[in-house]
Design an enzyme around this catalytic site. Structure first.
Site, PDB file in Angstrom:
ATOM      1  N   LEU A  65       0.732  -1.083  -0.055  1.00  0.00           N
ATOM      2  CA  LEU A  65      -0.215   0.123  -0.019  1.00  0.00           C
ATOM      3  C   LEU A  65       1.078   1.413  -0.096  1.00  0.00           C
ATOM      4  CD1 LEU A  65      -2.899   0.964   0.111  1.00  0.00           C
ATOM      5  CD2 LEU A  65      -2.677   1.222   2.820  1.00  0.00           C
ATOM      6  N   ALA A  66       1.246   1.798  -1.348  1.00  0.00           N
ATOM      7  CA  ALA A  66       2.013   3.079  -1.440  1.00  0.00           C
ATOM      8  C   ALA A  66       1.258   4.189  -0.862  1.00  0.00           C
ATOM      9  CB  ALA A  66       2.482   2.947  -2.591  1.00  0.00           C
ATOM     10  N   HIS A  67       1.877   4.917  -0.105  1.00  0.00           N
ATOM     11  CA  HIS A  67       1.006   6.227   0.397  1.00  0.00           C
ATOM     12  C   HIS A  67       2.112   7.045   1.160  1.00  0.00           C
ATOM     13  CE1 HIS A  67       1.528   3.532   3.827  1.00  0.00           C
ATOM     14  NE2 HIS A  67       1.401   4.611   4.476  1.00  0.00           N
ATOM     15  N   ALA A  68       1.724   8.243   1.236  1.00  0.00           N
ATOM     16  CA  ALA A  68       2.519   9.358   1.887  1.00  0.00           C
ATOM     17  C   ALA A  68       1.555  10.262   2.823  1.00  0.00           C
ATOM     18  CB  ALA A  68       3.478  10.149   1.020  1.00  0.00           C
TER      19      ALA A  68
END
Length: 150
Positions: A65-68
């Site tokens: 789950l790619a996030h910032a």
């Protein structure tokens, strides 16, 4: 409020080619960048977070789950699902290799929490996840997600 019911064919990419986890995140984020959901800084922040904190974005077997942070350039809340043509090593020994990246853009720090609960409930179904990863047809992918939330 954005929910999994809002996912459309535009939010799915199948069999993406990438050589490593950084390229996979960059490529998986391009559609959200084009559509104004995120800024380039958001993509850079997703990569920097993994470099600094390790592969914490790999949530379970095959799934990242790619996030910032919202302030790093999230403009609109949304999810973008990308399956990978080749499995990618993220350095998460327990769950590598990754076969699907889900890009999360959250415009604030709380509005997406219900969305994450919804997402986690479908990702717990290993059979569903395996079927999603194997999909070659966006319509079938979407049908599987919609079926899981009904």
């Amino acid at each position: 409020m954005y929910t999994l019911k809002d996912i459309s064919l535009e939010d799915i990419e199948l069999s993406l080619k990438a050589v490593d986890w950084k390229e996979a995140i960059i490529k998986a984020s391009q559609e959200f960048l084009k559509r104004g959901y995120i800024t380039q800084n958001y993509i850079d922040s997703m990569i920097n977070s993994v470099v600094e904190h390790g592969p914490y974005i790999v949530l379970s077997e095959n799934i990242a789950l790619a996030h910032a942070r919202p302030e790093d350039g999230a403009v609109k809340t949304g999810l973008y699902f990308t399956t990978l043509e080749n499995s990618i090593e993220f350095g998460a020994e327990e769950f590598d290799p990754v076969k699907m990246i889900i890009v999360l853009s959250a415009e604030d720090s709380e509005g997406h929490l219900d969305l994450l609960m919804e997402l986690s409930s479908i990702l717990e179904d290993r059979t569903l996840v395996d079927n999603l990863i194997k999909q070659k047809d966006k319509k079938e992918f979407l049908k599987l997600i919609k079926g899981a939330i009904e």
